[in-house]
Design a protein around this motif. Structure first.
Motif, PDB file in Angstrom:
ATOM      1  N   VAL A  60       0.848  -1.193   0.000  1.00 26.68           N
ATOM      2  CA  VAL A  60       0.000   0.000   0.000  1.00 26.68           C
ATOM      3  C   VAL A  60       0.888   1.249   0.000  1.00 26.68           C
ATOM      4  O   VAL A  60       1.719   1.427   0.893  1.00 26.68           O
ATOM      5  CB  VAL A  60      -0.933   0.013   1.230  1.00 26.68           C
ATOM      6  CG1 VAL A  60      -1.732   1.308   1.273  1.00 26.68           C
ATOM      7  CG2 VAL A  60      -1.865  -1.187   1.188  1.00 26.68           C
ATOM      8  N   ILE A  61       0.708   2.100  -0.990  1.00 25.52           N
ATOM      9  CA  ILE A  61       1.456   3.352  -1.057  1.00 25.52           C
ATOM     10  C   ILE A  61       0.675   4.474  -0.380  1.00 25.52           C
ATOM     11  O   ILE A  61       1.203   5.224   0.421  1.00 25.52           O
ATOM     12  CB  ILE A  61       1.761   3.728  -2.525  1.00 25.52           C
ATOM     13  CG1 ILE A  61       2.492   2.574  -3.223  1.00 25.52           C
ATOM     14  CG2 ILE A  61       2.601   4.998  -2.575  1.00 25.52           C
ATOM     15  CD1 ILE A  61       3.800   2.163  -2.571  1.00 25.52           C
ATOM     16  N   ASP A  62      -0.603   4.585  -0.710  1.00 23.30           N
ATOM     17  CA  ASP A  62      -1.464   5.576  -0.057  1.00 23.30           C
ATOM     18  C   ASP A  62      -2.709   4.865   0.461  1.00 23.30           C
ATOM     19  O   ASP A  62      -3.446   4.260  -0.313  1.00 23.30           O
ATOM     20  CB  ASP A  62      -1.864   6.677  -1.038  1.00 23.30           C
ATOM     21  CG  ASP A  62      -2.805   7.693  -0.408  1.00 23.30           C
ATOM     22  OD1 ASP A  62      -2.683   7.927   0.810  1.00 23.30           O
ATOM     23  OD2 ASP A  62      -3.653   8.250  -1.127  1.00 23.30           O
ATOM     24  N   GLY A  63      -2.932   4.949   1.775  1.00 22.68           N
ATOM     25  CA  GLY A  63      -4.090   4.300   2.377  1.00 22.68           C
ATOM     26  C   GLY A  63      -3.726   3.397   3.527  1.00 22.68           C
ATOM     27  O   GLY A  63      -4.517   2.536   3.923  1.00 22.68           O
ATOM     28  N   ASN A  64      -2.526   3.576   4.088  1.00 24.62           N
ATOM     29  CA  ASN A  64      -2.087   2.707   5.179  1.00 24.62           C
ATOM     30  C   ASN A  64      -2.973   2.836   6.416  1.00 24.62           C
ATOM     31  O   ASN A  64      -3.204   1.869   7.134  1.00 24.62           O
ATOM     32  CB  ASN A  64      -0.631   3.021   5.535  1.00 24.62           C
ATOM     33  CG  ASN A  64       0.336   2.444   4.534  1.00 24.62           C
ATOM     34  OD1 ASN A  64       0.797   1.323   4.669  1.00 24.62           O
ATOM     35  ND2 ASN A  64       0.649   3.209   3.489  1.00 24.62           N
ATOM     36  N   ARG A  65      -3.461   4.047   6.668  1.00 28.02           N
ATOM     37  CA  ARG A  65      -4.331   4.233   7.834  1.00 28.02           C
ATOM     38  C   ARG A  65      -5.664   3.514   7.622  1.00 28.02           C
ATOM     39  O   ARG A  65      -6.203   2.902   8.541  1.00 28.02           O
ATOM     40  CB  ARG A  65      -4.545   5.729   8.084  1.00 28.02           C
ATOM     41  CG  ARG A  65      -5.209   6.048   9.410  1.00 28.02           C
ATOM     42  CD  ARG A  65      -5.062   7.531   9.748  1.00 28.02           C
ATOM     43  NE  ARG A  65      -5.721   7.828  11.003  1.00 28.02           N
ATOM     44  CZ  ARG A  65      -6.985   8.240  11.097  1.00 28.02           C
ATOM     45  NH1 ARG A  65      -7.687   8.398   9.994  1.00 28.02           N
ATOM     46  NH2 ARG A  65      -7.515   8.491  12.265  1.00 28.02           N
ATOM     47  N   SER A 113       6.217   2.904  -7.136  1.00 25.27           N
ATOM     48  CA  SER A 113       7.311   2.275  -6.402  1.00 25.27           C
ATOM     49  C   SER A 113       8.604   2.274  -7.200  1.00 25.27           C
ATOM     50  O   SER A 113       9.510   1.495  -6.928  1.00 25.27           O
ATOM     51  CB  SER A 113       6.941   0.831  -6.043  1.00 25.27           C
ATOM     52  OG  SER A 113       6.786   0.052  -7.218  1.00 25.27           O
ATOM     53  N   ALA A 114       8.724   3.151  -8.209  1.00 23.10           N
ATOM     54  CA  ALA A 114       9.922   3.161  -9.045  1.00 23.10           C
ATOM     55  C   ALA A 114      11.174   3.474  -8.256  1.00 23.10           C
ATOM     56  O   ALA A 114      12.252   3.001  -8.562  1.00 23.10           O
ATOM     57  CB  ALA A 114       9.756   4.158 -10.186  1.00 23.10           C
ATOM     58  N   SER A 115      11.049   4.291  -7.199  1.00 24.60           N
ATOM     59  CA  SER A 115      12.215   4.636  -6.383  1.00 24.60           C
ATOM     60  C   SER A 115      11.752   5.000  -4.990  1.00 24.60           C
ATOM     61  O   SER A 115      10.563   5.227  -4.753  1.00 24.60           O
ATOM     62  CB  SER A 115      12.985   5.812  -6.995  1.00 24.60           C
ATOM     63  OG  SER A 115      12.189   6.983  -6.918  1.00 24.60           O
ATOM     64  N   ALA A 116      12.698   5.064  -4.072  1.00 24.91           N
ATOM     65  CA  ALA A 116      12.360   5.479  -2.708  1.00 24.91           C
ATOM     66  C   ALA A 116      11.800   6.886  -2.707  1.00 24.91           C
ATOM     67  O   ALA A 116      10.883   7.213  -1.953  1.00 24.91           O
ATOM     68  CB  ALA A 116      13.608   5.405  -1.816  1.00 24.91           C
ATOM     69  N   ALA A 117      12.331   7.741  -3.570  1.00 25.44           N
ATOM     70  CA  ALA A 117      11.843   9.114  -3.643  1.00 25.44           C
ATOM     71  C   ALA A 117      10.383   9.146  -4.077  1.00 25.44           C
ATOM     72  O   ALA A 117       9.586   9.907  -3.553  1.00 25.44           O
ATOM     73  CB  ALA A 117      12.694   9.917  -4.628  1.00 25.44           C
ATOM     74  N   ASP A 118      10.025   8.286  -5.062  1.00 24.29           N
ATOM     75  CA  ASP A 118       8.642   8.264  -5.527  1.00 24.29           C
ATOM     76  C   ASP A 118       7.687   7.823  -4.427  1.00 24.29           C
ATOM     77  O   ASP A 118       6.592   8.363  -4.290  1.00 24.29           O
ATOM     78  CB  ASP A 118       8.505   7.328  -6.732  1.00 24.29           C
ATOM     79  CG  ASP A 118       9.172   7.888  -7.974  1.00 24.29           C
ATOM     80  OD1 ASP A 118       9.224   9.120  -8.093  1.00 24.29           O
ATOM     81  OD2 ASP A 118       9.658   7.108  -8.798  1.00 24.29           O
ATOM     82  N   ILE A 119       8.099   6.834  -3.647  1.00 22.02           N
ATOM     83  CA  ILE A 119       7.236   6.359  -2.570  1.00 22.02           C
ATOM     84  C   ILE A 119       7.066   7.454  -1.524  1.00 22.02           C
ATOM     85  O   ILE A 119       5.964   7.722  -1.046  1.00 22.02           O
ATOM     86  CB  ILE A 119       7.809   5.075  -1.930  1.00 22.02           C
ATOM     87  CG1 ILE A 119       7.584   3.902  -2.875  1.00 22.02           C
ATOM     88  CG2 ILE A 119       7.148   4.789  -0.593  1.00 22.02           C
ATOM     89  CD1 ILE A 119       7.994   2.573  -2.317  1.00 22.02           C
ATOM     90  N   LEU A 120       8.156   8.098  -1.150  1.00 21.83           N
ATOM     91  CA  LEU A 120       8.060   9.180  -0.175  1.00 21.83           C
ATOM     92  C   LEU A 120       7.202  10.324  -0.698  1.00 21.83           C
ATOM     93  O   LEU A 120       6.350  10.858   0.009  1.00 21.83           O
ATOM     94  CB  LEU A 120       9.461   9.694   0.161  1.00 21.83           C
ATOM     95  CG  LEU A 120      10.269   8.868   1.156  1.00 21.83           C
ATOM     96  CD1 LEU A 120      11.703   9.368   1.197  1.00 21.83           C
ATOM     97  CD2 LEU A 120       9.656   8.925   2.537  1.00 21.83           C
ATOM     98  N   GLU A 121       7.415  10.689  -1.955  1.00 17.58           N
ATOM     99  CA  GLU A 121       6.640  11.781  -2.536  1.00 17.58           C
ATOM    100  C   GLU A 121       5.164  11.434  -2.588  1.00 17.58           C
ATOM    101  O   GLU A 121       4.310  12.253  -2.254  1.00 17.58           O
ATOM    102  CB  GLU A 121       7.160  12.103  -3.933  1.00 17.58           C
ATOM    103  CG  GLU A 121       8.482  12.839  -3.918  1.00 17.58           C
ATOM    104  CD  GLU A 121       9.084  12.957  -5.303  1.00 17.58           C
ATOM    105  OE1 GLU A 121       9.970  13.790  -5.482  1.00 17.58           O
ATOM    106  OE2 GLU A 121       8.678  12.204  -6.193  1.00 17.58           O
ATOM    107  N   SER A 122       4.865  10.216  -2.997  1.00 12.38           N
ATOM    108  CA  SER A 122       3.467   9.812  -3.097  1.00 12.38           C
ATOM    109  C   SER A 122       2.789   9.870  -1.744  1.00 12.38           C
ATOM    110  O   SER A 122       1.666  10.370  -1.608  1.00 12.38           O
ATOM    111  CB  SER A 122       3.368   8.392  -3.679  1.00 12.38           C
ATOM    112  OG  SER A 122       3.898   8.350  -4.983  1.00 12.38           O
ATOM    113  N   ALA A 123       3.472   9.367  -0.709  1.00 15.13           N
ATOM    114  CA  ALA A 123       2.896   9.378   0.628  1.00 15.13           C
ATOM    115  C   ALA A 123       2.771  10.803   1.152  1.00 15.13           C
ATOM    116  O   ALA A 123       1.766  11.171   1.758  1.00 15.13           O
ATOM    117  CB  ALA A 123       3.757   8.543   1.570  1.00 15.13           C
TER     118      ALA A 123
END
Length: 304
Positions: A106-111, A133-143
């Protein structure tokens, strides 16, 4: 063995791999049962098929009871944004702890996922987007982008996520550009990380308000405690107990004397113990209504 390992992956996810899948991806799929990019993603999956995002902004998923109740009564109104386990493992081969054998991250919706577990839901609606999930930066940015405008994201959690983005992109200016914010916006929020651990805790508990905390974060750490105490005391001055004095007539106690007409209530006073502009502004904000603040501002502008 983790709970996810014990649950395993349902047969619906162990599909045949399509032609054109790389040998590395096929090997991962064979070991985990995760779907590849060649498989049409489902729109609803068992809840055990979902793993929490290891890069999630919130360190603690709190205040879930109300959300769990909403999911029970109204159902899931918005799908979770997820990436396949395959895409996540390819981008982050060393960040798979806690995923178990879940085929989706889950990228957005963990809560909402945590609340769904609490509510006892069996399945959840998802939207699969491996580009997240292309990169750690993308995951952080998305969240971060998904949560930056939500009031339930703690300021310290937001600051920590921004700092991780700075480490990925190399500068605050690059982070601001990617988030569509100004460099000042990013810098202002990162100042919270300059606070001492004690003051960071006070920000998290709400004892120290965010706006003065950001100003205090620009000071040397040895000066921060005194500045924080001054700010907290200016907003919440200590109460002083006074012993009531019985009424007198000609110096004689007159408890039974006729009661005089009540005097009009005195106008409230604002005590400001410093000449610091920031502290004066905090004290005025704490005691005046928005209309009074506007009137005071206009009067001050006339005197400049």
């Amino acid at each position: 063995m983790s709970k996810a390992d014990k649950l395993g992956v349902s047969a619906s996810f162990a599909r045949a791999q399509p032609v054109g899948v790389s040998s590395r991806r096929a090997a991962i799929a064979e070991a985990t049962g995760a779907p590849t990019s060649g498989v049409v993603p489902p729109s609803e999956v068992p809840i055990e098929a979902l793993a929490h995002n290891p890069f999630n902004l919130r360190e603690d998923l709190t205040d879930l009871d109300e959300l769990a109740q909403s999911l029970t009564v109204r159902g899931q109104l918005q799908p979770l944004a997820v990436a396949t386990r395959m895409a996540f493992m390819e981008a982050h081969p060393g960040q798979t702890d806690g995923l178990g054998r879940a085929p989706y991250v889950v990228i957005d919706g963990n809560r909402r996922l945590a609340a769904a577990h609490l509510a006892g839901l069996k399945t959840m609606h998802i939207h699969v987007n491996d580009s997240l999930s292309a990169s750690a930066a993308d995951i952080l940015e998305s969240a971060l982008i998904a949560n930056v405008h939500r009031v339930d994201v703690a300021p310290m959690d937001q600051a920590r996520a921004l700092q991780e983005l700075v480490e990925v992109h190399g500068s605050q200016a690059q982070v601001a550009k990617r988030l569509g914010k100004t460099a000042a916006w990013v810098s202002q929020r990162l100042t919270l990380l300059n606070l001492t651990p004690t003051l960071q805790e006070k920000v998290e508990t709400g004892e120290l308000k965010v706006e003065p905390a950001r100003r205090i974060g620009r000071l040397p750490q040895e000066d921060q405690a005194a500045a924080a105490d001054e700010t907290i005391n200016a907003v919440n001055p200590p109460r002083q107990r006074t012993r009531p004095v019985p009424p007198t007539v000609n110096g004689v106690n007159a408890v039974n004397a006729p009661k005089p007409a009540p005097a009009p209530a005195p106008s409230p006073r604002i005590t400001i113990s410093t000449h610091s502009p920031e502290t004066i502004a905090d004290a005025l904000t704490a005691h005046l209504t928005p209309d009074d603040l506007k009137a005071v501002t206009e009067l001050l502008m006339q005197r400049i």
